[in-house]
Motif scaffolding. Sequence first.
Motif, PDB file in Angstrom:
ATOM      1  N   THR A   1       8.948 -57.790 -66.864  1.00  0.00           N
ATOM      2  CA  THR A   1       8.187 -57.581 -68.344  1.00  0.00           C
ATOM      3  C   THR A   1       8.204 -55.690 -68.679  1.00  0.00           C
ATOM      4  O   THR A   1       8.860 -55.047 -67.570  1.00  0.00           O
TER       5      THR A   1
ATOM      6  N   GLY B   1       5.909 -65.881 -74.392  1.00  0.00           N
ATOM      7  CA  GLY B   1       5.965 -66.123 -72.956  1.00  0.00           C
ATOM      8  C   GLY B   1       5.108 -67.254 -72.181  1.00  0.00           C
ATOM      9  O   GLY B   1       5.102 -67.586 -71.068  1.00  0.00           O
TER      10      GLY B   1
ATOM     11  N   TYR C   1       8.199 -63.372 -64.041  1.00  0.00           N
ATOM     12  CA  TYR C   1       8.633 -62.337 -65.394  1.00  0.00           C
ATOM     13  C   TYR C   1       8.989 -61.040 -64.856  1.00  0.00           C
ATOM     14  O   TYR C   1       8.291 -60.242 -64.181  1.00  0.00           O
TER      15      TYR C   1
END
Length: 327
Positions: A108, A209, A106
């Motif tokens: 972020t 997510g 991810y």
Amino acid sequence: MTVNTHGRRQFLAVASASGTVLVAGCFGESASDEEESDADAEAEENGDNDDEDGLPEPEPVDVDRIAADPTDVPDPVDWDEPREHEITLESIEAVAEVEDGLTLRYMTYEGQIPGPMIRVREGDTIDLTFDVPEDENVDAHNVDFHAVYGPGGAAADTTLAPGDDVANVRFQLTYPGVHIYHCAVPNMDHSYDFDAAADESPTYVALNGEYLAFTDDGAYGPVEAEVGETARIYYANGGPNLASSWHAIGNVWSRYYRDGDLTSAPDENVETAMVGPGTTTAAEVEFPVPGPVSLVDHALSRVVHRGSLGQIAVEGDENTDVYDGDP
């Protein structure tokens, strides 16, 4: 998704980071059955066979949780004169589980999906510092604020290429509402199937997510509320492509702030609302009776199969005037 709950005593903010679309587990062009069999046999010989679905082996996770807490909402604005706010945002890469046994890298802000909710007053000024850890700055990163007048919503001036230090920008918030911010650089995703993205066929359509994270069967369970409370839910569709038919099963959007417009009178008693990609909206729901309220994309194949489902567990006394399940 972010949730705010308000029992006419206090807004219990249910902040929902809705609509993050993840494409996982597909790499390159599809092969024929014969080619796949040959590849599987070779992988078995080498001892590096992926799982039976053809997905890559899970990576060691960096964090136990990637989904932002839906109730982590800043306090309401309680000042009536413009202020200046010094805010730092850090772009952090983290490996976490989309669901048990399947990991994703991810990208972020501050280690969570979505990034932190920032609450300010119209007329306030933000002095922003944007940073990327040196060991992670191998691709360009930036921030595009939909609440900002300026080149690329500040993306042009926050872009950090490899080797760059931090970026600083200063901007005034001149129009009110609920607005998204996101990265605006190409090829920022890692294990990513660009063909599936082009076909608008994601593997997951997830809230914050993670697959079904805020349900009875999920990692964190439903958001909790009490009979008699009211919740304000902030719902951002991060895209990149799919629109969301946002619906509350067993409830209604009592007051719906279309496209995040907080200055016009809200629409009332909306059953399903269309939220386009790159849009944040807000809605208020009331809880006159106990029971679960499911927040779904009414394109229902995206719910259980792809993860576009969150729940609010409402506890309290029955109200048989409103609903009687056994008259």
